[in-house]
Design a protein around this motif. Sequence first.
Motif: not given
Length: 627
Positions: A418, A430-432, A487, A538
């Motif tokens: 992330p 985060q895992h964008y 994400h 977000t």
Amino acid sequence: MSGGRAPQMQGAVARSPFPPIASFALLSDCHTGALVAPDGAIAWLCPPRFDAPSVFATILDRQAGYFRFGPFDVNAPSARAYEPGTNVLVTTWKTPTGWAEVRDALTILPRSEPDSTTPHTRAPTDDDAAHCLVRTVTCLDGHVEMELLCEPVFDYGRIEADWDAVDLLTATASGGGIALRLRSDLPLGVQGGHVRARHTLRAGERAFCSLSWADDLAGPATFDEAEGELDTTVAYWRDWLADATIPDHPWREALERSALTIKGLTYMPTGATVAALTTSLPETPGGERNWDYRYNWIRDSSFTVQALHYLDLDWEADEFVEFLAGLEANDDGSLQIMYGIDGRRDLTETTLDHLTGYRGARPVRIGNGAFAQRQNDLYGAVLDAILMHARRSQRVPRTLWPVIRSQAECAAAAWREPDQGIWEARGEPQHYVSSKIMCWVALDRASKLAQLVGADDETTRWRGVADEIAADILAEGVSERGVLRQHYGTDALDASALLAAIYGFLPPDDERLRATVLAIADELTADGFVLRYRTEETDDGLSGREGTFLICSFWLVSALTIIGEGARAHALMEKLLRIASPLGLLAEELDTETGQHLGNFPQAFSHLALIEAARRIIMIERLLEFS
């Protein structure tokens, strides 16, 4: 005098309200830049380079340095425009008794000796900054009472100037380790922390002033010398623009102004480009989203190289790639997300609590703490830029192969991790999806570069990792309705998903790409302009709303063009061009409720995205003409 806030000075300070951000004019000598307010005051200037402490900063505090050369007691000009093809400003004034015209420029002159003020690390060009602000006035009709008022406050408004009158027409201000030499053909009067002059000009009469920060404090000493240096600067900008290839198209003026702005935000000694001229102009009116943009963001690199090559500005593109190649990497071989314009890595962020901020927006920040963030998108930006440059120059310089290899390997190692994402969110990593896409770009471009140099093992290995990343994104990064997510683990939209179209992650006829572009166009917009994301959806670690992002809106133009929505793309492009400032400049954001520009100004990324969007539409139009 130093330490703490400069004392409140009477009679010489700017007490008017803050002008709208879009009302400022940009001056540049490609070492530093100035903003000129509508009333003729220099509202921002940081000599001798973009990231130095300010000496004039009324854009951040009405007491933080002021320099006006204009008609006394008249603050609204009749007209303001750049001399065509230049960054030289002309302001026309109508007073109750006459007309006058003022010309302003940060001068660029033929180079006679090495620059000792801001030394070059790249090969210097034939022309270079004179490190001088030159201003002239001509009375066109009747008579006009002119006023010169110069009140620098050094070190971001903390140190009052110590003035020394050299003679009746020359004075030197010093403080904070810097000296300024003011010259004029108007008799100068030193009064405490400022210098003043007033004189009535009649039709045909002229006057000038110049402010130098060169090591030798050189500058024009007569009107004829000042006018000559302005004319030479005009010739420089026009000669430079003549080397660019600008399409013969109704958008030509916007493309020329964007090219001049990007050049004006380029630091000539190293080839780096600052993201914007200013710090801490708010993204939220009165809010805390205020950042220092006077640095080089690596993610801008692919758009910068693409725009420069599209306009046939190959020298500038080469200089920028050389800057990238010379940057000091982290211990793991990765590059930081941003660097100083001299390549320095430490951009520690502090606040200037003595400044009021633009219209009360605080804190005012210098430095940018995001330099230490993990942002996995930058590997793709670097390698995409290098591939474009290699294809254009038909070579991969030996010095670039280590950069290619290190960035590819870093992307291969980091893509599963992330990060803070392209928007530098200050919430939890985060895992964008856009970061994953840019890691795919990194390995895709690296494999193509490896193929160019005959590195077969790397070509195969990096291609394999690119395919693995793509499969993961399509498995985890697409919502049930077939739209790319912000994400993993959310169905929230994010404008950065438009990069899937721009970088070719998915083909134009892919239904997931089309669904993503149209969802952003229909659901992530305000009055047709694109938001980065919904702040209520977000965790960016900040409070308050923000405006629509102009770069995202231009990305939407590009993406709509790619998926075949040409009419819709053209209409949005025209709408975007209409909201440019009266001088053709763009900030970072637009508040659609008020029509006001928000954020640092002018914004290089907005102008780069304009060129990219225009390029795609014009290319399609040209193809249709010959089909």
